[in-house]
Scaffold this motif. Structure first.
Motif, PDB file in Angstrom:
ATOM      1  N   VAL A  74       0.835  -1.205   0.000  1.00 38.07           N
ATOM      2  CA  VAL A  74       0.000   0.000   0.000  1.00 38.07           C
ATOM      3  C   VAL A  74       0.871   1.258   0.000  1.00 38.07           C
ATOM      4  N   ALA A  75       0.341   2.298  -0.621  1.00 37.83           N
ATOM      5  CA  ALA A  75       1.000   3.599  -0.614  1.00 37.83           C
ATOM      6  C   ALA A  75       0.759   4.289   0.728  1.00 37.83           C
ATOM      7  N   ALA A  76       1.688   5.134   1.117  1.00 40.43           N
ATOM      8  CA  ALA A  76       1.517   5.895   2.358  1.00 40.43           C
ATOM      9  C   ALA A  76       2.502   7.054   2.375  1.00 40.43           C
ATOM     10  N   ASP A  77       2.155   8.092   3.110  1.00 46.59           N
ATOM     11  CA  ASP A  77       3.065   9.206   3.357  1.00 46.59           C
ATOM     12  C   ASP A  77       2.900   9.610   4.812  1.00 46.59           C
ATOM     13  N   GLY A  81       1.033  13.120   5.389  1.00 47.62           N
ATOM     14  CA  GLY A  81      -0.263  12.683   5.876  1.00 47.62           C
ATOM     15  C   GLY A  81      -1.371  12.702   4.846  1.00 47.62           C
ATOM     16  N   SER A  82      -2.576  12.424   5.319  1.00 53.23           N
ATOM     17  CA  SER A  82      -3.791  12.499   4.504  1.00 53.23           C
ATOM     18  C   SER A  82      -4.344  13.913   4.627  1.00 53.23           C
ATOM     19  N   GLY A  83      -4.238  14.678   3.539  1.00 53.67           N
ATOM     20  CA  GLY A  83      -4.671  16.066   3.599  1.00 53.67           C
ATOM     21  C   GLY A  83      -3.903  16.866   4.629  1.00 53.67           C
ATOM     22  N   GLY A  84      -2.635  16.514   4.826  1.00 54.18           N
ATOM     23  CA  GLY A  84      -1.808  17.228   5.795  1.00 54.18           C
ATOM     24  C   GLY A  84      -1.905  16.701   7.213  1.00 54.18           C
ATOM     25  N   ASP A  85      -2.682  15.646   7.424  1.00 53.84           N
ATOM     26  CA  ASP A  85      -2.919  15.100   8.762  1.00 53.84           C
ATOM     27  C   ASP A  85      -2.237  13.739   8.893  1.00 53.84           C
ATOM     28  N   LYS A  88      -4.302  10.969  10.687  1.00 50.07           N
ATOM     29  CA  LYS A  88      -5.324  10.423   9.786  1.00 50.07           C
ATOM     30  C   LYS A  88      -4.708   9.415   8.817  1.00 50.07           C
ATOM     31  N   GLU A  89      -3.491   9.721   8.359  1.00 46.70           N
ATOM     32  CA  GLU A  89      -2.806   8.799   7.444  1.00 46.70           C
ATOM     33  C   GLU A  89      -2.448   7.492   8.153  1.00 46.70           C
ATOM     34  N   ILE A  90      -2.010   7.577   9.387  1.00 50.56           N
ATOM     35  CA  ILE A  90      -1.697   6.366  10.148  1.00 50.56           C
ATOM     36  C   ILE A  90      -2.940   5.493  10.303  1.00 50.56           C
ATOM     37  N   GLU A  91      -4.061   6.109  10.589  1.00 49.52           N
ATOM     38  CA  GLU A  91      -5.307   5.349  10.733  1.00 49.52           C
ATOM     39  C   GLU A  91      -5.729   4.728   9.404  1.00 49.52           C
ATOM     40  N   ARG A  92      -5.493   5.441   8.302  1.00 53.97           N
ATOM     41  CA  ARG A  92      -5.810   4.892   6.982  1.00 53.97           C
ATOM     42  C   ARG A  92      -4.978   3.648   6.699  1.00 53.97           C
ATOM     43  N   VAL A  93      -3.682   3.697   7.034  1.00 51.46           N
ATOM     44  CA  VAL A  93      -2.803   2.552   6.810  1.00 51.46           C
ATOM     45  C   VAL A  93      -3.228   1.378   7.695  1.00 51.46           C
ATOM     46  N   LYS A  94      -3.667   1.671   8.914  1.00 45.68           N
ATOM     47  CA  LYS A  94      -4.139   0.597   9.801  1.00 45.68           C
ATOM     48  C   LYS A  94      -5.336  -0.144   9.203  1.00 45.68           C
ATOM     49  N   LYS A  95      -6.170   0.564   8.472  1.00 46.20           N
ATOM     50  CA  LYS A  95      -7.319  -0.089   7.822  1.00 46.20           C
ATOM     51  C   LYS A  95      -6.850  -1.101   6.786  1.00 46.20           C
ATOM     52  N   ILE A 112       6.826   5.081   3.075  1.00 49.70           N
ATOM     53  CA  ILE A 112       7.197   5.940   4.193  1.00 49.70           C
ATOM     54  C   ILE A 112       6.818   7.389   3.919  1.00 49.70           C
ATOM     55  N   THR A 113       7.416   7.994   2.912  1.00 47.71           N
ATOM     56  CA  THR A 113       7.102   9.379   2.558  1.00 47.71           C
ATOM     57  C   THR A 113       7.789   9.727   1.255  1.00 47.71           C
ATOM     58  N   GLN A 114       7.306  10.771   0.611  1.00 51.05           N
ATOM     59  CA  GLN A 114       7.959  11.333  -0.567  1.00 51.05           C
ATOM     60  C   GLN A 114       8.927  12.447  -0.186  1.00 51.05           C
ATOM     61  N   GLY A 115       9.058  12.704   1.113  1.00 50.54           N
ATOM     62  CA  GLY A 115       9.917  13.789   1.554  1.00 50.54           C
ATOM     63  C   GLY A 115       9.105  15.031   1.901  1.00 50.54           C
ATOM     64  N   THR A 116       9.779  16.109   2.232  1.00 45.87           N
ATOM     65  CA  THR A 116       9.097  17.327   2.671  1.00 45.87           C
ATOM     66  C   THR A 116       9.527  18.523   1.828  1.00 45.87           C
ATOM     67  N   LYS A 117       8.689  19.527   1.813  1.00 42.40           N
ATOM     68  CA  LYS A 117       8.989  20.809   1.187  1.00 42.40           C
ATOM     69  C   LYS A 117       8.705  21.918   2.195  1.00 42.40           C
TER      70      LYS A 117
END
Length: 288
Positions: A74-77, A81-85, A88-95, A112-117
């Motif tokens: 699965v994809a994840a960041d 996060g999900s919409g910057g959260d 929320k992204e952690i909970e999505r991955v748990k699903k 893991i992530t695409q990195g930060t800006k």
């Protein structure tokens, strides 16, 4: 040793309407695989409330074919996060961990992530990354699902970086998925990179690329550029520049004897490419 295939390997046939994602399971059996790997954007293109039912149908089809699911990818960041959260992204991955359990898959890989800006160093982000990964793997451990990260996504792709993340997480339920081809995306020698991560590897992606230097002619359609601007194009295992056999030798020497999954993403007709790749992969493993 078990040989699996990522259902993403058949994506060109799926997009062309030649196979459905469900039919790919039967095709994997026909080609001689022991297992299949599910992928979020291939197998769960449905509303969230229908995903558990979809997972049940996939498992039933695999069992009908005498196969099992080796993993779910699965994809994840976990930074952006999900919409910057991030929570929320952690909970999505748990699903998706819940879906892996429905599939009967013993493990799940997440990005893991695409990195930060603006850009930040990997080391500076390790505390945040490891905390998020640890929360997911602790949740998964209670369900009997091993979690993994892959050298994938350019930012978290180098062998040194995924080794640092593995060490920082420090949880027995978190390991590495070693994709022997993906190290080239970070312009790293796959043989040396596999040697670094082999002790922490719980699952393997076998992949091959044709490589061209930045200073060569742009090969055009089907190719993409590495972090340093070199060119890669996916191809049949054994027909590219990834030292597949050497990587297998290193993994075997480190005691790896679990599951290797083919992940094909080339321009060749996918069913034939996967068939040839499996034959090469099995022969190389026996020879090393």
């Amino acid at each position: 040793m078990k040989f699996s295939v990522s259902l993403y390997s058949f994506y060109s046939a799926i997009k062309a309407g030649e196979l459905t994602p469900m039919q790919c399971i039967g095709k994997a059996k026909e080609l001689g695989f022991d297992a299949v790997e599910a992928v979020d954007f291939v197998n769960f293109q449905c509303p969230q409330e229908e995903m558990a039912q979809q997972a049940q149908a996939l498992r039933a089809e695999a069992e009908k074919q005498g196969l099992c699911f080796s993993s779910l990818a699965v994809a994840a960041d976990l930074l952006n996060g999900s919409g910057g959260d991030t929570a929320k992204e952690i909970e999505r991955v748990k699903k998706y961990v819940d879906l892996a359990a429905v599939l009967g898959a013993p493990r799940m890989r997440h990005d893991i992530t695409q990195g930060t800006k603006p850009a930040q160093s990997y080391d500076s982000l390790l505390p945040r990354l490891s905390e998020a990964v640890r929360e997911i793997t602790e949740y998964a451990a209670a369900k009997g699902i091993l979690t993994m990260t892959e050298n994938h996504g350019f930012f978290s792709q180098d062998s040194e970086r995924v080794e640092k993340l593995y060490t920082a997480v420090g949880h027995s339920n978190f390991k590495l998925l070693c994709d022997m081809g993906n190290f080239l995306c970070a312009d790293e020698n796959p043989a040396l990179a596999v040697a670094r991560v082999a002790p922490y590897t719980a699952y393997v992606h076998a992949k091959d690329f044709i490589c061209k230097s930045f200073y060569a002619e742009n090969p055009g359609e089907g190719a993409f550029q590495t972090r340093a601007g070199n060119y890669l194009r996916g191809t049949v295992i054994g027909q590219g520049n990834v030292p597949v056999k050497q990587c297998l030798r290193t993994l075997k020497a480190a005691g790896f004897d679990d599951t290797i999954a083919i992940e094909f993403e080339g321009l060749e007709p996918c069913v034939e490419a996967v068939r040839i790749g499996l034959a090469n992969l099995k022969r190389y493993w026996d020879e090393v």
